[in-house]
Each structure stands twice: as structure tokens, then as C-alpha cells.
Design an enzyme around this catalytic site. Structure first.
Site, PDB file in Angstrom:
ATOM      1  N   SER A   1       3.822 -23.555   2.771  1.00  0.00           N
ATOM      2  CA  SER A   1       3.685 -24.726   1.964  1.00  0.00           C
ATOM      3  C   SER A   1       2.434 -25.296   1.495  1.00  0.00           C
ATOM      4  O   SER A   1       1.429 -25.456   2.505  1.00  0.00           O
ATOM      5  CB  SER A   1       4.505 -25.671   2.835  1.00  0.00           C
ATOM      6  OG  SER A   1       4.089 -27.039   2.716  1.00  0.00           O
TER       7      SER A   1
ATOM      8  N   ASN B   1       2.027 -34.796  -4.312  1.00  0.00           N
ATOM      9  CA  ASN B   1       3.194 -34.290  -3.511  1.00  0.00           C
ATOM     10  C   ASN B   1       4.446 -35.083  -3.995  1.00  0.00           C
ATOM     11  O   ASN B   1       4.223 -36.396  -4.525  1.00  0.00           O
ATOM     12  CB  ASN B   1       2.956 -34.675  -1.874  1.00  0.00           C
ATOM     13  CG  ASN B   1       4.233 -34.131  -1.303  1.00  0.00           C
ATOM     14  OD1 ASN B   1       5.515 -35.007  -1.228  1.00  0.00           O
ATOM     15  ND2 ASN B   1       4.185 -32.975  -0.868  1.00  0.00           N
TER      16      ASN B   1
HETATM   17  C1  SPV Z   1       5.522 -28.021   0.016  1.00  0.00           C
HETATM   18  O1  SPV Z   1       5.931 -28.026   1.094  1.00  0.00           O
HETATM   19  O2  SPV Z   1       4.281 -28.471  -0.222  1.00  0.00           O
HETATM   20  C2  SPV Z   1       6.363 -28.553  -0.980  1.00  0.00           C
HETATM   21  C3  SPV Z   1       7.737 -28.988  -0.863  1.00  0.00           C
HETATM   22  O3  SPV Z   1       6.083 -28.573  -2.203  1.00  0.00           O
HETATM   23  S1  SPV Z   1       7.812 -30.644  -0.705  1.00  0.00           S
HETATM   24  O4  SPV Z   1       6.758 -31.097   0.019  1.00  0.00           O
HETATM   25  O5  SPV Z   1       8.955 -30.993  -0.050  1.00  0.00           O
HETATM   26  O6  SPV Z   1       7.623 -31.073  -2.146  1.00  0.00           O
HETATM   27 MG    MG Z   2       4.004 -28.501  -2.149  1.00  0.00          MG
END
Ligand code: SPV
Ligand code: MG
Length: 541
Positions: free
Chosen positions: A45, A121
Site C-alpha cells: 500500500s 489519498n
Molecule cells: C493505499 O492503500 O494506499 C490505497 C488504497 O491506495 S486507499 O488508501 O484505500 O485509497
Molecule cells: Mg494508495
């Protein structure tokens, strides 16, 4: 498929009709834990890796810094990693570099989202701008054209729903991305229910696998996703968040309680840490591969005599146990040996051997110590006479450098020879000296390269011409030890055996044509014969 083709493994997971669960990790440790838990794949992630580095999920960590984390994660695990590649770090060209490097590092796939660099994000703010469809398709094509592993998976992530666009936009994009060559679609939603993604899954008619990330709609039971066109679920950041909760709890507790007594139970044992990183494997590999070039050198100390000249000091203990500034002489000697890497020390004891209580030595008894000399004492240590080894009298002390340089010599039998023997300022003029005559005299030049051979051991006459004094310290190579063993066997049958000393033995070897080297040095040693010696010795240490 090669067993270790992680890209192929990921492809199969995504394409499998069974719902696949992919778990977040953000470094080598968390990646290991994900695999240990049983997950078939890892989501690297972006949010979690950034957070673990203490920065924001705004491309503050450069893509090469992310790459470094990925390398550790891939090395630490055997399951495939799907990396969150954010927007691909720029345009089609940045995606090409990224994909090339990911393939080199055995990363199984990348997910790129249809937004603009630097990313924000998805859960921050509203209506983030999307990439233009054609431009994003170019990024997908560029990535697919670049991958060196044909099984590498490029996942196209659709942000349209999160950015406030209608379902139609998301569906159009999905088809365009599939057409451009994406291996899977990730449909992202920040709703607290799964309605959006379920509707998308029902409506979209694409052939490639569909992935969801239920971070915000976590309350939806997983069963709802089974028997839909959803192929995989990414649990996107729970390990990172768990780490924060756990580290906070423990840090605060230790801070307040100023003790570890309570927390020890709550955290994994240090042993488990070692096991997690495979410490045992290293121990096994060491056995298999590590050639120990430091050949073990043992020591033999001849310390059987009482030392009657020391009077009352050696009434109850042997000479080697006489106190020299708070420690027995033998302890000083053993310390010098161990300081030079000689850990295995055999001490031939005789008089009051039971009082020789030095740690980490092996005692050997010469029960006939009263009527015998050095050679007979050495004979009792015959089984331990294995070269390379150091042979020393038990009543001498010397500066460690003498032993250090002696150990570096190459000859089979090398004796430490003091060239300051005539200097009576510190020595008793009437003491017993074992003098030697050598092939090359000592010169005080800084580097004396010629090896001096001992030509003869002389009588104990300080008036005679001699090159130096043998102090009772000898280095033996494997060969040298063998030669000493053989000559010991010979002397054993001679009448002189009981009374024979080391100079006798060495002279006998010389007479047989064996080479015995002299290792010259200047002072910095003492032997213990009488109370005057003891006083000098006490000054020396
Ligand atoms: C991450 O895990 O960095 C993602 C997923 O991109 S989210 O944060 O849910 O967008
Ligand atoms: Mg991400």
C-alpha cells in the site's frame, strides 16, 4: 510456470473464480507476517509505506524509495506482491521506468490510478481531478509494452466514483482501460456501504478481473461479494493501523510505568523475532559455508614445579599460583594467551595441583613432578601436543606483542629469544639463563627480514658469547608439534629423561638437522625464580 514466477501466481489469483484476499504490508516485516498468516498475496500500500516512512500519502516518498521497500518485501517473502503504484509517478514514460524496475525486482504487478501526479489519498478532499482517459490509456499501454515478465499484472484503478462522477463514467473508463491492455480493474469507492462497487460489478461487462478495496465499507459482510463478478478483495491498510495502535499502547505504557515487567507478556519474545527473520537458516549456512580461517591454536603451559626458592610463598601453592598484584601468575599468563586468541589452554600441574583453580584451563597431572623436569612434564601432555600450538613455561610473563608476533611467524619451531639478556639492571646476574647462538645476530634495524636459525643451545654461562636467551616460549606449527612428539618419544627411553629440560630437547633436534628459528625481541618479559623476580613481576603487570 517456474515455481518462483510470482507474476504468474498473481495472475492466477486474480483470474481464479474463487474470491481472493490480498493483505496489506508496508515493509519486510509486515510482508513476512502477511505470508505467515496464510494470505496468497500482498498489497504494498502506498498509504502504508508512506506512513511507515513517516511521510504523507502525497508522493512525498520518491518512487525509488518505495522501490527499496518493495525489494525488502519481495526478498522476505515467496508470495506475489501487487504494488500500489499511485498514478505511475507521472506520465507514460514514468510508468515505463517504474514497470521495468518492478519486473527487475520480482514484483508481480502494479496498480495505477487514473489521477495526476503528485497524487492525494483518495479519502482526502472531494472531486479530485481525474486523468484524461486517453492519456491514462497511454500509461497502461506503455506499462504493458515495457514489462519484461509476460505474466506481470497491470491493474487499472478507477477513481471516478470517489471523485464524484456518475457510474457511467466509471464504466466507460473500465472498458477503455481493458481495451488498452489492463489485466484487471480496481473499482474504488469511499462510500460506507458497498452499493457502488456491487452495482459496478453487476453492470460492467468486461472480461478482466475486478478488484475492490472495502476500507470505508468494511461493515459489509464478505459473503456479499461471493458469487459476484468481484474477483479479489484488498485489505488495504489494516497492518499499518494495527502497528500504530500497538506501538502507541506499548510506548505509552512503558513511558508511564518506567518498567518492562508488565509489557513483556504482551509483546513477542526476542526469540520469536529471531525466528521470524530466519536466524536458524544462517546458523545452518554458517556450518555449511563458513570456512574458519582462524585455525585454532592451543596452548600448553608447563607449571608443575613448586619453586622452592620462593620459600614460604610456595609452601602451600605451586610457583604458578603465586599472587602477582591480586591474581595468580598463571591467571596473568592465561589472560595473555586468551588475549592473543588462544582459548584452549592445557596446564601441566604437579606440586599442589589441587590449588590450581584457574577457570577455562584443562589440567594435566605430572604425578612425578618431584623427580622430573620440563621434558617429562611435556610428555604428560603428549595427547594435547597438536600444532599449531604455543608451548610456554608456567613461570614467565611477557608482553602480549611478543606472543602476537611469534604467532605470525611461519617456521615449524620458533623460539622467543630475548636479546637483552646481558642487561643486569633489571635481572639477576647469577640467574640461570638458557643462551642460544644463532645464524644471524640481532640487529636493531626496524625490519629485520632474515630468519635467524638457532645453531646451538649453550651452557648456562653468561660470560659466553651468545645471541640471546631462550625464555621458554615456543610456537609450533602442525609439523613442528609432530617433530617434538617424535623427539619426546626418543628421549623417553634415554637415561636423562627424568632430568631433561627443553633446551636439551631442542638441542637434540638441532643435532638431527632440524631447523629451529629464533624470534628476537628486546626485554619485556620476566621469569619467576625468587623473591626479587616476584618484586619485578609485580612492577611489570
Ligand atoms: C493505499 O492503500 O494506499 C490505497 C488504497 O491506495 S486507499 O488508501 O484505500 O485509497
Ligand atoms: Mg494508495
Amino acid at each position: 510456470m517456474a515455481n518462483n514466477d510470482k507474476a504468474m501466481k498473481l495472475k492466477r489469483l486474480l483470474e481464479s473464480p474463487k474470491l481472493t484476499f490480498i493483505m496489506e504490508a508496508h515493509n519486510g516485516l509486515s510482508a513476512k507476517i502477511v505470508e505467515e498468516a496464510g494470505f496468497p498475496g500482498i498489497w504494498a500500500s502506498g498509504l502504508s509505506m508512506s506512513t511507515a516512512l513517516g511521510v504523507r500519502d502525497n508522493n512525498e516518498a520518491s518512487w525509488t524509495q518505495v522501490l527499496e521497500q518493495l525489494e525488502f518485501m519481495a526478498d522476505a517473502t515467496s508470495i506475489p506482491i501487487l504494488v500500489d503504484g499511485d498514478t505511475g509517478y507521472g506520465n507514460f514514460n514514468n510508468v515505463r521506468r517504474l514497470v521495468a524496475k518492478l519486473c527487475q525486482r520480482d514484483i508481480a504487478g502494479v496498480c495505477i490510478e487514473d489521477k495526476l501526479f503528485p497524487k492525494t489519498n483518495s479519502f482526502i478532499g472531494e472531486n479530485q481531478p481525474l486523468a484524461e482517459v486517453n492519456e491514462f490509456c497511454g500509461r497502461i499501454k506503455a506499462g504493458k509494452d515495457t514489462q519484461s515478465n509476460p505474466n506481470f499484472c497491470l491493474v487499472a484503478r478507477i477513481e471516478a466514483l470517489i471523485s464524484g462522477w456518475p457510474m457511467e463514467e466509471a464504466l466507460t473508463r473500465a472498458s477503455a482501460y481493458e481495451e488498452a491492455g489492463a489485466d484487471a480493474i480496481l473499482i474504488h469507492s469511499k462510500k460506507t456501504t458497498a452499493d457502488e462497487v456491487l452495482e459496478f460489478s453487476k453492470t460492467w461487462s468486461g472480461k478482466i478481473p475486478l478488484i475492490i478495496v472495502p476500507t470505508m465499507y468494511y461493515k459489509t459482510p464478505t459473503e456479499k461479494y461471493r458469487n459476484t463478478s468481484i474477483s479479489s478483495i484488498i485489505w488495504a491498510n489494516q497492518n499499518m493501523r494495527a502497528a500504530i495502535s500497538s506501538m502507541r499502547k506499548i510506548s505509552r505504557k512503558i513511558f508511564h510505568e518506567e518498567t518492562l515487567t508488565e509489557v513483556e507478556e504482551e509483546i513477542v519474545a526476542v526469540k520469536e523475532v529471531f525466528s521470524l527473520v530466519g536466524q536458524n537458516e544462517l546458523a545452518d549456512a554458517e556450518k555449511k559455508y563458513f570456512q574458519n580461517n582462524n585455525i585454532e591454536i592451543s596452548g600448553i603451559v608447563l607449571a608443575a614445579s613448586q619453586g622452592i626458592k620462593l620459600g614460604h610463598l610456595t609452601k602451600e601453592i605451586p610457583k604458578c599460583m603465586v599472587d602477582v598484584r591480586g591474581k595468580p601468575l598463571l591467571q596473568h599468563l592465561v589472560n595473555t594467551l586468551s588475549g592473543c586468541g588462544i582459548q584452549s589452554v592445557n596446564v601441566v600441574c604437579g606440586f599442589k595441583s589441587e590449588t590450581v583453580n584457574i577457570k577455562n584451563i584443562k589440567k594435566i597431572e605430572n604425578s612425578r613432578y618431584r623427580e622430573t623436569g620440563e621434558v617429562a612434564s611435556l610428555y604428560t601432555a603428549l595427547d594435547n601436543l597438536i600444532g599449531p600450538c604455543i608451548l610456554t613455561y608456567g613461570d614467565i610473563l611477557f608482553r602480549p606483542y611478543i606472543l602476537e608476533t611469534l604467532l605470525k611467524t611461519e617456521g615449524d619451531i620458533v623460539c622467543a629469544i630475548d636479546t637483552m639478556w646481558k642487561d643486569t639492571k633489571y635481572r639477576d646476574a647469577n640467574r640461570k639463563v638458557d643462551l642460544v647462538e644463532c645464524s644471524v645476530p640481532f640487529t636493531a634495524t626496524y625490519l629485520q627480514d632474515d630468519t635467524a636459525q638457532i645453531k646451538a643451545f649453550k651452557d648456562n654461562d653468561v660470560n659466553k658469547n651468545a645471541d640471546g636467551e631462550f625464555i621458554g616460549l615456543i610456537k609450533l606449527s602442525e609439523n613442528g608439534a609432530e617433530k617434538i612428539k617424535n623427539i619426546l618419544d626418543e628421549i623417553k627411553s634415554e637415561d636423562i629423561y627424568d632430568k631433561a629440560d627443553m633446551p636439551y630437547l631442542l638441542q637434540k633436534l638441532i643435532c638431527k638437522g632440524e631447523s629451529i628459528e629464533a624470534h628476537y625481541f628486546t626485554g619485556h618479559w620476566l621469569d619467576l625464580d625468587d623473591a626479587f623476580d616476584l618484586a619485578r613481576m609485580r612492577n611489570m603487570v
